[in-house]
Design an enzyme around this catalytic site. Sequence first.
Site, PDB file in Angstrom:
ATOM      1  N   ASP A  18       0.861  -1.173   0.000  1.00  0.00           N
ATOM      2  CA  ASP A  18       0.000   0.000   0.000  1.00  0.00           C
ATOM      3  C   ASP A  18       0.906   1.234   0.000  1.00  0.00           C
ATOM      4  O   ASP A  18       2.099   1.134   0.314  1.00  0.00           O
ATOM      5  CB  ASP A  18      -0.883  -0.051   1.259  1.00  0.00           C
ATOM      6  CG  ASP A  18      -1.586   1.248   1.530  1.00  0.00           C
ATOM      7  OD1 ASP A  18      -2.267   1.747   0.623  1.00  0.00           O
ATOM      8  OD2 ASP A  18      -1.439   1.768   2.659  1.00  0.00           O
ATOM      9  N   ASP A  20      -0.203   5.144   1.006  1.00  0.00           N
ATOM     10  CA  ASP A  20      -0.470   6.009   2.162  1.00  0.00           C
ATOM     11  C   ASP A  20      -0.429   5.228   3.472  1.00  0.00           C
ATOM     12  O   ASP A  20      -1.163   4.254   3.640  1.00  0.00           O
ATOM     13  CB  ASP A  20      -1.846   6.660   2.033  1.00  0.00           C
ATOM     14  CG  ASP A  20      -1.821   7.899   1.151  1.00  0.00           C
ATOM     15  OD1 ASP A  20      -0.728   8.341   0.779  1.00  0.00           O
ATOM     16  OD2 ASP A  20      -2.902   8.431   0.852  1.00  0.00           O
ATOM     17  N   ARG A  27      -0.501  11.151   1.799  1.00  0.00           N
ATOM     18  CA  ARG A  27      -0.350  12.183   0.779  1.00  0.00           C
ATOM     19  C   ARG A  27       0.973  12.931   0.864  1.00  0.00           C
ATOM     20  O   ARG A  27       1.114  14.034   0.350  1.00  0.00           O
ATOM     21  CB  ARG A  27      -1.521  13.178   0.831  1.00  0.00           C
ATOM     22  CG  ARG A  27      -2.854  12.614   0.402  1.00  0.00           C
ATOM     23  CD  ARG A  27      -2.873  12.095  -1.024  1.00  0.00           C
ATOM     24  NE  ARG A  27      -2.475  13.090  -2.005  1.00  0.00           N
ATOM     25  CZ  ARG A  27      -1.672  12.847  -3.034  1.00  0.00           C
ATOM     26  NH1 ARG A  27      -1.142  11.658  -3.217  1.00  0.00           N
ATOM     27  NH2 ARG A  27      -1.375  13.802  -3.897  1.00  0.00           N
ATOM     28  N   ARG A 140     -10.936  17.209  -1.181  1.00  0.00           N
ATOM     29  CA  ARG A 140      -9.524  16.864  -1.333  1.00  0.00           C
ATOM     30  C   ARG A 140      -8.614  18.098  -1.406  1.00  0.00           C
ATOM     31  O   ARG A 140      -7.399  17.974  -1.319  1.00  0.00           O
ATOM     32  CB  ARG A 140      -9.321  15.995  -2.577  1.00  0.00           C
ATOM     33  CG  ARG A 140     -10.033  14.646  -2.508  1.00  0.00           C
ATOM     34  CD  ARG A 140      -9.555  13.709  -3.604  1.00  0.00           C
ATOM     35  NE  ARG A 140      -8.155  13.396  -3.444  1.00  0.00           N
ATOM     36  CZ  ARG A 140      -7.690  12.396  -2.683  1.00  0.00           C
ATOM     37  NH1 ARG A 140      -8.513  11.643  -1.986  1.00  0.00           N
ATOM     38  NH2 ARG A 140      -6.389  12.163  -2.614  1.00  0.00           N
ATOM     39  N   ARG A 147      -6.496  18.076   6.928  1.00  0.00           N
ATOM     40  CA  ARG A 147      -6.584  16.615   6.810  1.00  0.00           C
ATOM     41  C   ARG A 147      -6.499  15.973   8.192  1.00  0.00           C
ATOM     42  O   ARG A 147      -7.305  15.107   8.535  1.00  0.00           O
ATOM     43  CB  ARG A 147      -5.430  16.071   5.965  1.00  0.00           C
ATOM     44  CG  ARG A 147      -5.603  16.118   4.483  1.00  0.00           C
ATOM     45  CD  ARG A 147      -4.356  15.628   3.778  1.00  0.00           C
ATOM     46  NE  ARG A 147      -4.642  15.416   2.380  1.00  0.00           N
ATOM     47  CZ  ARG A 147      -5.074  14.276   1.855  1.00  0.00           C
ATOM     48  NH1 ARG A 147      -5.222  13.225   2.626  1.00  0.00           N
ATOM     49  NH2 ARG A 147      -5.328  14.162   0.570  1.00  0.00           N
ATOM     50  N   SER A 185     -11.105  10.338   2.941  1.00  0.00           N
ATOM     51  CA  SER A 185     -11.974   9.932   1.842  1.00  0.00           C
ATOM     52  C   SER A 185     -12.285   8.441   1.864  1.00  0.00           C
ATOM     53  O   SER A 185     -11.798   7.693   2.709  1.00  0.00           O
ATOM     54  CB  SER A 185     -11.318  10.289   0.501  1.00  0.00           C
ATOM     55  OG  SER A 185     -10.119   9.557   0.321  1.00  0.00           O
ATOM     56  N   ASP A 187     -13.234   5.181  -1.300  1.00  0.00           N
ATOM     57  CA  ASP A 187     -13.342   4.844  -2.710  1.00  0.00           C
ATOM     58  C   ASP A 187     -14.659   4.123  -2.986  1.00  0.00           C
ATOM     59  O   ASP A 187     -15.169   3.378  -2.145  1.00  0.00           O
ATOM     60  CB  ASP A 187     -12.182   3.932  -3.132  1.00  0.00           C
ATOM     61  CG  ASP A 187     -10.836   4.618  -3.026  1.00  0.00           C
ATOM     62  OD1 ASP A 187     -10.779   5.839  -3.236  1.00  0.00           O
ATOM     63  OD2 ASP A 187      -9.842   3.925  -2.724  1.00  0.00           O
TER      64      ASP A 187
END
Length: 252
Positions: A18, A20, A27, A140, A147, A185, A187
């Site tokens: 992975d 992040d 990010r 975003r 964040r 966020s 997906d």
Amino acid sequence: MSDSWKNRTFPNTILLFDVDGTLTPARRKVSPEIIALLQNLREKVVIGFVGGSDIAKQAEQLGPDVVDDFDFAFAENGLTAYRLGQKLESQSFIKWLGEEKYQKLVNFILKHIANLDIPKKRGTFIEFRNGMINVSPIGRNCSIEERNEFEEYDQEHNIRRAFVKALNNEFPEFGLNYSIGGQISFDVFPTGWDKTYCLNHLESEGFTTIHFFGDKTYKGGNDYEIYTHPKVIGHSVKSPDDTIRELKKLFF
């Protein structure tokens, strides 16, 4: 086994990462220590990354030569994929779902966000990608500080989990999965198009051992499906430093 890997110490073994929270802070850019470790690791085994973001965002974090620095580069869970720098066949979310259903989905998401009572909202609440959409309640375009603030708020108030539940209830017939990842966020993608999708690209390679390292390995996290896949040896990590410790323990 492909001749491409014959010079590796363990040519039958691939390590997937992975991005992040595993190779980089969320990010943020990869550290020189991780880069050096991956270069050394590549002499021993085959390596690849699998992330939810598009390839441009992966390059921002992992470097401009990301498709060459990894044997396999799997952006958007492998829906956009590279093998030794060469692009493989890709898939399209919008073609699979259709414009009519897509607009119903987007309209519901935007209305839901409009009705959310959260401390801050910024911009880019929906990011359209080749194989999925990414939904961010705060947007975003928020800063790094924002964040971190939202992540803490979400941990207490479960904004994303409640959002996903609302989408499941509203569109049970759409055949979609919702996967929370990163800080801000989640997906949205067709069932089966989670991170296990990247394994389709490995079937012809003949690997006998597949390792995966990720941080969102809990149920509902975007690493869960591949972490628990029967053909995969899963490693749950908490940070890039934790990844380094795990790799040194296993391979050095």
